[in-house]
Design an enzyme around this catalytic site. Structure first.
Site, PDB file in Angstrom:
ATOM      1  N   TYR A 340     -31.440  14.517   5.463  1.00  0.00           N
ATOM      2  CA  TYR A 340     -31.584  15.936   5.790  1.00  0.00           C
ATOM      3  C   TYR A 340     -30.392  16.792   5.371  1.00  0.00           C
ATOM      4  O   TYR A 340     -30.342  17.977   5.726  1.00  0.00           O
ATOM      5  CB  TYR A 340     -31.760  16.117   7.306  1.00  0.00           C
ATOM      6  CG  TYR A 340     -32.896  15.351   7.930  1.00  0.00           C
ATOM      7  CD1 TYR A 340     -34.212  15.559   7.535  1.00  0.00           C
ATOM      8  CD2 TYR A 340     -32.665  14.420   8.936  1.00  0.00           C
ATOM      9  CE1 TYR A 340     -35.259  14.865   8.115  1.00  0.00           C
ATOM     10  CE2 TYR A 340     -33.699  13.711   9.534  1.00  0.00           C
ATOM     11  CZ  TYR A 340     -34.999  13.944   9.119  1.00  0.00           C
ATOM     12  OH  TYR A 340     -36.031  13.261   9.701  1.00  0.00           O
ATOM     13  N   CYS A 368     -24.638   1.145  -1.944  1.00  0.00           N
ATOM     14  CA  CYS A 368     -24.679   1.478  -3.366  1.00  0.00           C
ATOM     15  C   CYS A 368     -25.658   2.609  -3.649  1.00  0.00           C
ATOM     16  O   CYS A 368     -26.668   2.442  -4.350  1.00  0.00           O
ATOM     17  CB  CYS A 368     -25.035   0.239  -4.178  1.00  0.00           C
ATOM     18  SG  CYS A 368     -23.727  -0.998  -4.177  1.00  0.00           S
TER      19      CYS A 368
END
Length: 446
Positions: A340, A368
């Site tokens: 968000y 990653c």
């Protein structure tokens, strides 16, 4: 509908963050404390990452919510905690002991609420995609009501309830087409959202519900979104629901109950807190005079500020352009910033860091993904490897949304209650990550 603006304050510094959180205190010796318990002690004993919740904070916020309704003349309003915000059994038990019901959106949440001691008569079932299995469980348990979101669901529920020889109370979740001006991914009350029955079609759907066996239509429900910091969207939605109540009654239908949903927000980035008194007054002025049993479904507001995520610094990486503070917590633990672009306050746990020079840094995790970033250009005190930080307002949509991405075990969870604290979920063992996986035996012969 009109947009509702909420003004943002300047990004808060460490002192302002602590001042805005009554449950936090920076002790000159013990460092950052949650409800009086030093977080450094918990981090040392349990390791990091680690979630910590405060039971006292939940109880205090629940009391404030009840007081706001009392002051508005709505003391009989039923509170149903939105389990999706934080579904840990210990948190649900705190709610059960305080006499709070549950708003659930899955069979799993329903069974968690029951396990925690919340009675079926205090449970409502919401959600746009309830399966037949979900509905059969709800009918069998005899819960308080089901908030139905489509005429298709009405037909499915009728068949299930009638086959079981039961009659269940239903409310129709109405989409009032009100823009709550919140994040696009958490708004639920606009006409183009997947939720609810269009308010222009609700009267016909209500009549249809009354014609079906096994169903007892008792009222309406609505929920326009999450993280709302203004009373205006609530007032607009509730006014539209009040109009519909009057129209249904004028057409000869019985309407005794309105579920007003949740959505009350919390200040993450220095915003002004949601005006509880104004929200309660808006509810009183729109629906309070209609002789209705009223219900609300707070989630984030009750538990968000009650939780922190503790994390240790792995290393500080300096490049020609940026300083990166790499934490051992990651987006698999707290996904809100990645999902968000959410802002969370971040504080050093050690007291001596409060006086250290503060400079901009990117606060990132080890996963990653470039999206594994908790903050960009955040002005924060200089931190060294092994320093512990607390990511604030992490009690809602934190651990409940976490995953084992990158084969990272789920973090441990602790609960503070008074001067005591307990582990309420141990850290997941590495072997647990594959303990239920099966490799076909034939692969071992190749």
């Amino acid at each position: 509908m009109a947009d509702f603006e909420v003004s943002l304050a300047q990004e808060p510094d460490a002192a302002s963050l602590i001042a805005a959180h009554p449950n936090l205190r920076m002790d000159p010796v013990d460092g950052l404390c949650l409800e009086g318990v030093p977080l450094a002690v918990i981090a040392k004993d349990l390791g990091t990452p680690c979630w910590v919740y405060g039971a006292g904070t939940i109880r205090t916020r629940l009391a404030a919510l009840r007081d706001a309704f009392d002051q508005a003349g709505l003391g009989a309003t039923h509170i149903h905690y939105a389990v999706k915000a934080n579904d840990h059994l210990a948190v649900l038990t705190v709610m059960a002991e305080a006499g709070v019901g549950a708003d659930v959106v899955s069979a799993g949440e329903l069974q968690r609420a029951l396990k925690a001691g919340i009675p079926p008569s205090a449970i409502v079932f919401s959600g746009v995609g309830k399966s037949a299995a979900d509905l059969r469980l709800a009918v069998a348990e005899g819960i308080a009501q089901i908030n139905v979101e489509s005429v298709e669901e009405l037909a499915m529920l009728s068949a299930i309830s009638a086959t079981a020889g039961r009659t269940i109370d239903v409310t129709l979740r109405v989409n009032p087409d009100v823009d709550a001006a919140t994040h696009a991914k958490i708004t639920t009350g606009k006409a183009d959202n997947k939720f609810g029955i269009a308010w222009t079609e609700a009267a016909a759907a209500y009549g249809f519900a009354g014609s079906l066996p096994g169903l007892h239509p008792v009222g309406l429900a609505t929920h326009i979104g999450s993280q709302i910091l203004s009373a205006a969207p609530f007032r607009a939605a509730y006014a539209r629901i009040a109009e519909l109540v009057r129209d249904l009654r004028a057409a000869g239908h019985t309407v005794t109950r309105v579920d007003c949903g949740g959505g009350i927000g919390i200040p993450y980035e220095g915003e002004q807190p949601a005006p509880l008194a104004e929200i309660a007054q808006a509810l009183a002025e729109t629906l309070g005079g209609l002789d209705l049993d009223l219900m609300v479904e707070p989630g984030r507001w009750l538990v968000g500020p009650a939780g922190v995520l503790l994390s240790a610094v792995v290393l500080v990486k300096q490049t020609a352009e940026r300083r990166f503070v790499v934490l051992d917590a990651a987006m698999n633990d707290l996904v809100r910033p990645a999902m968000y672009d959410a802002w969370h306050g971040i504080l050093p746990v050690a007291a001596d860091r409060m006086a250290a020079p503060a400079t901009p840094a990117d606060i990132v995790g080890p996963v990653c993904e470039s999206g594994d970033t908790f903050a960009k250009d955040r002005v924060i005190a200089a931190l060294e490897a092994d320093a512990v930080v607390a990511i604030l307002d992490a009690g809602a949509y934190g651990a409940v949304m976490s995953s084992t991405y990158n084969a990272r075990p789920l973090a441990t969870v602790a609960l503070v209650d008074g001067s005591q604290w307990d582990v309420i979920r141990p850290r997941q063992e590495m072997s647990d990550l594959w303990s239920r996986e099966i490799v076909p035996a034939r692969f071992g012969t190749r």
